[in-house]
Design an enzyme around this catalytic site. Structure first.
Site, short mmCIF file in Angstrom:
data_model
loop_
_atom_site.label_atom_id
_atom_site.label_comp_id
_atom_site.label_asym_id
_atom_site.label_seq_id
_atom_site.Cartn_x
_atom_site.Cartn_y
_atom_site.Cartn_z
N ASP A 379 0.81 -1.05 -0.03
CA ASP A 379 0.02 0.04 0.16
C ASP A 379 0.88 1.17 -0.05
OD1 ASP A 379 -2.39 1.57 -0.01
OD2 ASP A 379 -2.26 1.50 2.32
N GLU A 382 2.43 4.57 -4.28
CA GLU A 382 2.49 5.42 -5.35
C GLU A 382 3.65 6.06 -5.80
OE1 GLU A 382 0.01 5.47 -2.93
OE2 GLU A 382 -1.32 4.10 -4.14
N ASP A 462 -9.04 3.92 -1.76
CA ASP A 462 -9.93 4.31 -0.76
C ASP A 462 -11.11 4.96 -1.32
OD1 ASP A 462 -7.99 3.49 0.98
OD2 ASP A 462 -7.08 5.59 1.28
#
Ligand code: GLC
Length: 765
Positions: A379, A382, A462
């Protein structure tokens, strides 16, 4: 339009190099249908890590006319206008007419004319409706927590690939540039697609279909296909930010078993760590992770833990110390380690561009994997920076000028950014293969780039517990599937904010059809396990989760097809019915494979909804009623049902639901639904867990049938037998309502026993 033209050209095997005044264009055929076009000022061509295709020998023909040069592969023809360097793409028997493609003079972008009747799909994880015509998107991986709305420009993942679909045929375009790039699909100029990037090469592939299916096949030939997942990863999964302490994790697991709700996986989110330091356990919250995992295993649960890339900057924390000593972190141009804030406070970022660093990262997983953690969840990759000490924390990423040393050459972050998650997944995969060499790796990632399907499943980050986000997940997952990533899902129930009873029911009813099926929620939200709202919701959720387990052999077979050809598991209707105008922008229905059509309820209080059934005949899953396709219907959708249809004449392999995958061996039954005159199904089976299938240890059977009058002729035969541990006897069930009196299998009439309204016979392996 460019002013310069083609001065000269030369052919070299399956390549043609056109020399212009200001730039050259190289056309290379990778197959009959896959053409690579590279415009440059003479720099050598190279491909990004996303590209894995090996060129096949193609005989290219070049013909020079007065105005044009035509380059033909046999299937596809590119006509190059010598005056202005524009291309026209055509292919027989479908003509992609009007596909004039112009390389702009600055060789940073390219434009193509849009046909009036053209629709656009693909582009990976995107908000909004299915057809992307009229939209503009930037390819730059970003945490979109706050901007998760229809017009969002940046998302967690980037797939610089789209599919253009019109009545004359479909084509795909993959732009192999990892810098920040853009696709403008008729937003700025309604009749033009423009794509490009400020930096990096103008290097792209044109993929000719002519069907969407073939375009996706071509695209996944270029960027690779997923391997088979472990079967348990197709089961229902439960998560929250965060389940702790360890007793709570066990309690949740026991609830599933006590309440007879199937579940295969429980996730540990960041609170299992000591001060959010990766590869640690908080000793107070989790005094005995090994014991907990063992106990969970006995109940049939797998544990997946989150691992973020950021390493806490803390003098005596071993991961930080090692990474620093070995110079494994991303630095600025002066060689100073870059730090930014994430959950643990100040963190440093491993430079996953280097094999050495990936190997180190893999090794860090040793203890986790040795104590039995089954899979890893990547997670914030990015990568995302978020300073949680501030009230409205700004979300950002690493600066563009940071340095990644790379395996073959250094790159600035602006070039590596979109590849960061892909390489983190690669490192994680290395870990799983190293410490669990007998097992299929399972990795879940939030961020990614084209090619991520080779290493990981993805979830759409999310979302919120909003009805509109439930609705949005459908076209989003459809387009992710069309972009080569079959293993995808959205957080069931919604991540941010509080879900409601009705929303959880409706979301679970859709979510059990997501290829990746996980319920997950945010810190401080109310509980959203299937039992969180009392008996009614629990009963409905249980029934639908059980339905997923019944469908698992069918779903697993869809993954087999994804492994073979890149075919999506979760499909928009247009994928199967591209000539049907009505299907071009259906965003609130989808197909699971080619035989199940799901029409979910995405609004509160709705007990009926409009359903479009494409041409053919469809059978209501619940009532068995037959419907003619090519029409709209108003379907009943009381809270405990969503409209669900099977294609008439389909064969579906199903099994009895169980608490978790592997609890008992499957007893697969093939259900033949009424309505078809002839049909075929190819069934795949293997051990569902090891990598043996890659060595040919699997079985494939073909079932065919043909109906004439009161007779139905069946054939059942292995196509390939490599797996001795397969099922020995299968049942073939004729769903009620089929008129045939006589059944012939492989040329012999067989006795048909009566089992309720359905009739069954046995098939020996
Ligand atoms: C991110 C993830 C979310 C996770 C949270 C805490 O917001 O997207 O799934 O629960 O971080 O780790």
């Amino acid at each position: 339009m460019t002013a310069t033209g083609v001065n000269s050209w030369e052919k070299d095997g399956s390549r043609v190099i056109l020399a212009g005044e200001n730039f050259n264009v190289e056309i290379e055929a990778f197959s009959d249908k896959i053409i690579n076009i590279y415009a440059s000022r003479g720099e050598e061509k190279s491909f990004s890590q996303a590209v894995v295709i090996k060129p096949k020998p193609v005989s290219l023909k070049v013909k020079e006319g007065e105005e044009c040069l035509s380059v033909t592969t046999g299937t596809v023809k590119l006509k190059v206008n010598k005056e202005n360097f524009s291309f026209t793409l055509s292919a027989e028997p479908f003509l992609l007419e009007g596909k004039e493609l112009v390389v702009e003079e600055n060789i940073k972008s390219c434009s193509l004319r849009i046909r009036e009747d053209e629709h656009f799909y693909g582009l990976g994880e995107r908000t909004g409706f299915l057809d992307k015509r009229g939209k503009r998107y930037t390819m730059w991986n970003a945490d979109c927590y706050r901007s998760y709305v229809e017009g969002a420009d940046l998302m967690y993942q980037s797939y610089p690939f789209y599919i253009g679909v019109s009545p004359t045929g479909s084509y795909g375009l993959y732009f192999d540039n990892t810098f920040k790039s853009f696709f403008d699909l008729g937003k700025t100029h309604p009749d033009m697609v423009t794509f490009g990037a400020e930096k990096g090469p103008l290097n792209f592939f044109l993929i000719y279909g002519p069907t969407i299916k073939e375009v996706v096949e071509g695209y996944t030939e270029i960027t690779g296909r997923m391997e088979l997942p472990p079967l348990w990863a197709l089961g229902y999964q439960q998560s929250r930010y965060s389940y702790y302490p360890q007793e709570r994790v066990l309690e949740v697991a026991r609830e599933f078993r006590k309440r007879d709700i199937p579940c295969d996986v429980i996730y540990l989110d960041i609170h299992y760590m000591d001060s959010f330091k990766v590869f640690t356990f908080d000793q107070e919250r989790f005094p005995d992770p090994k014991g907990m995992i063992k106990e969970l295993k006995e109940m049939g649960f797998k544990v997946v833990t989150i691992v973020d890339p950021g390493v806490k900057v803390e003098g005596d924390y071993w991961v930080f110390k090692e990474g620093l000593a070995k110079n494994y972190f991303v630095t600025d141009e002066d060689g100073l380690v870059f730090t930014g804030k994430v959950w643990p406070g100040r963190t440093a970022f491993p430079d996953f561009s280097r094999e050495e660093v990936r190997a180190w990262w893999a090794e860090l997983h040793r203890e986790f994997l040795e104590i039995g953690i089954a899979g890893i969840w990547n997670d914030m990759n990015e990568p995302t920076l978020v300073d949680t000490s501030l009230p409205e924390p700004p979300i950002s990423t690493l600066p563009p000028n940071l340095v990644h040393k790379g395996d073959s050459r250094p790159m600035r972050h602006e070039e590596f950014h979109n590849l960061y998650a892909l390489n983190m997944a690669l490192a994680t995969r290395k870990a799983l293969l190293k410490f669990k060499p007998q097992e299929r790796p399972f990795i879940l990632t939030r961020s990614g780039f084209s090619g991520i399907q080779r290493y990981a499943a993805i979830w759409t980050g999310d979302n919120r517990s909003y009805w509109e986000h439930l609705k949005m997940s459908i076209p989003m997952l459809c387009n992710i599937g069309l972009s080569g990533e079959p293993f995808c899902g959205a957080d069931i129930g919604g991540f941010a904010e509080d879900t409601t009873e009705e929303l959880l029911i409706r979301w679970t009813q859709v979510g059990v059809f997501y290829p990746f099926c996980r319920n997950h929620t945010n810190l401080d939200t109310i509980d959203q396990e299937p039992w969180a709202f009392g008996k009614k919701a629990e009963d409905i959720c249980r029934e639908f989760i059980k339905l997923r387990y019944t469908l698992l052999p069918y779903i697993y077979n869809l993954f087999y097809r994804a492994w073979q050809k890149g075919t999506p598991v979760f499909r928009p209707l247009v994928f199967e019915y591209e000539k049907d105008e009505n299907c071009h922008n259906i965003s609130d229905e989808f197909l699971l494979g080619d035989s199940l059509l799901v029409a979910p309820v995405c609004e509160p209080g709705q007990a009926k909804r409009m359903v479009y059934l494409p041409v053919g005949e469809w059978i209501d899953w619940w009532s068995g009623e037959l419907f003619k396709g090519g029409k709209y219907y108003v379907a009943d959708a009381p809270l405990e049902r969503i409209p669900l249809y099977v294609k008439a004449g389909a064969i579906l392999p199903l099994t009895e639901p169980q608490n978790y995958v592997g609890e008992k061996p499957w007893e697969v039954k093939f259900l033949l639904f009424p309505g078809g005159v002839r049909g075929e199904y190819v069934y795949y089976e293997d051990d569902g867990a090891s990598l043996d299938y890659q060595k040919g240890i699997y079985n494939l059977y073909r079932l065919t049938y043909e109906r004439s009058g009161a007779m139905i002729k069946f054939t059942w035969a292995p196509i390939y037998k490599g797996f001795a541990g397969g099922q020995k006897v299968f049942k073939l069930v004729f769903k009620g309502g089929q008129g045939s009196e006589k059944v012939w299998v492989n040329g012999q009439e067989v006795e048909v026993s009566l089992a309720g309204k359905d009739r069954e016979i046995f098939l020996k392996a």
